[in-house]
Structure formats: C-alpha cells, structure tokens
Design an enzyme around this catalytic site. Structure first.
Site, mmCIF file in Angstrom:
data_model
loop_
_atom_site.group_PDB
_atom_site.id
_atom_site.type_symbol
_atom_site.label_atom_id
_atom_site.label_comp_id
_atom_site.label_asym_id
_atom_site.label_seq_id
_atom_site.Cartn_x
_atom_site.Cartn_y
_atom_site.Cartn_z
ATOM 1 N N ARG A 7 0.737 -1.218 0.040
ATOM 2 C CA ARG A 7 0.079 0.100 -0.018
ATOM 3 C C ARG A 7 1.009 1.351 0.113
ATOM 4 N NH1 ARG A 7 -5.141 0.479 1.957
ATOM 5 N NH2 ARG A 7 -4.831 2.414 0.939
ATOM 6 N N ARG A 63 2.909 4.727 -16.233
ATOM 7 C CA ARG A 63 3.336 4.623 -17.350
ATOM 8 C C ARG A 63 4.058 5.242 -17.893
ATOM 9 N NH1 ARG A 63 0.551 0.070 -18.056
ATOM 10 N NH2 ARG A 63 -1.538 0.337 -18.225
ATOM 11 N N CYS A 74 -7.389 2.916 -12.287
ATOM 12 C CA CYS A 74 -7.768 3.945 -11.511
ATOM 13 C C CYS A 74 -9.185 3.823 -11.298
ATOM 14 C CB CYS A 74 -7.392 5.317 -12.197
ATOM 15 S SG CYS A 74 -5.932 5.560 -12.695
ATOM 16 N N GLU A 77 -11.915 7.249 -5.147
ATOM 17 C CA GLU A 77 -11.969 6.769 -3.569
ATOM 18 C C GLU A 77 -13.397 7.335 -3.033
ATOM 19 O OE1 GLU A 77 -10.303 4.922 -0.525
ATOM 20 O OE2 GLU A 77 -9.108 5.412 -2.093
ATOM 21 N N ARG A 89 -3.867 7.096 -3.666
ATOM 22 C CA ARG A 89 -3.489 5.774 -3.272
ATOM 23 C C ARG A 89 -2.948 4.942 -4.155
ATOM 24 N NH1 ARG A 89 -7.834 8.169 0.165
ATOM 25 N NH2 ARG A 89 -7.218 8.011 2.274
ATOM 26 N N TYR A 107 4.050 5.877 2.727
ATOM 27 C CA TYR A 107 2.943 7.377 2.765
ATOM 28 C C TYR A 107 3.748 8.595 2.679
ATOM 29 C CZ TYR A 107 -0.575 3.735 3.556
ATOM 30 O OH TYR A 107 -1.310 2.687 3.497
ATOM 31 N N ARG A 115 -1.577 6.491 8.037
ATOM 32 C CA ARG A 115 -1.238 5.409 8.736
ATOM 33 C C ARG A 115 -0.069 5.506 9.206
ATOM 34 N NH1 ARG A 115 -3.350 0.158 6.934
ATOM 35 N NH2 ARG A 115 -2.214 -0.224 8.828
#
Length: 120
Positions: A7, A63, A74, A77, A89, A107, A115
């Site tokens: 992540r 890319r 894609c 959220e 994210r 992150y 997080r």
C-alpha cells in the site's frame, strides 16, 4: 515466490495535472525502491484518488515510468466527509520472496497521517 500487496499514498497540494503526475511518480518510485522491486515483479497496480482530484489519471504517471505492460487501474475513493483531501492511493500486487512483515508501505507528504502505524 509469493504474491503480496503493498500500500501507499501521497497527498498533493492542488488538483493540477502536473502535481498529480509528479506526486504519483514519486510514490511509485519510492514503493519500488523501498521494496527492492523491478517492474517485472509487479503484477498489477490499483490507484485511487479522492473525489477532489480529477485533473489526470494517476496511472499515467506509472506509464511514464515504464509500466507499459503492467495492468493499471484507476478508481475514485469514496467521498467520506472527514477524509484527508487530495490523496492518491495505490495498492500494488507484486511477486516477492519477502515475508509480509518485511514489506515497506509508503506514505508520503501529508498522507503519512493516514497510517502512522506503518508509514516510514
């Protein structure tokens, strides 16, 4: 060799195409670097963006880094009212010998607040 998910997230200052692409490229590059990965190790990457980011597809940045034969997707959220704004994210699915406990989730910028338990 195991399949693992990594992540990551990055916050951008504004919904401007160049900022979204630059921040996403930084995020992808850091995920790869911190986990010792090559593009051949990457199975697929799912990118999401908060609803306030719509100037460009984050996958375009990957890319540009050479992820031309890696499946990228894609999505938006969900629009949670108290969520951190302007965040891209990713969840990368990779092949690696590393155990889950040794993966580095990345992150960056303001997204570290998402997080604190796993952000490096």
């Amino acid at each position: 060799m195991a399949v693992r998910a990594i992540r990551g997230a990055v916050q951008v200052d504004a919904d401007e195409r160049d900022q979204v692409l630059e921040a996403t490229a930084e995020l992808v590059s850091e995920v790869m670097r911190r986990n010792g990965l090559d593009r051949d190790d990457v199975i697929s990457v799912l990118f999401t963006a908060t609803p306030d980011l719509n100037s460009e597809f984050p996958a375009l940045a990957a890319r540009g880094l050479g992820f031309v034969d890696v499946p990228l997707m894609c999505a938006a959220e969900i629009g949670v009212p108290h969520a951190l704004p302007r965040v891209v994210r990713l969840m990368a699915h990779v092949e690696t010998d590393r155990p889950r406990s040794e993966l580095n989730h990345v992150y960056l910028r303001g997204a570290q607040a998402l997080r604190l338990d796993i952000a490096q």
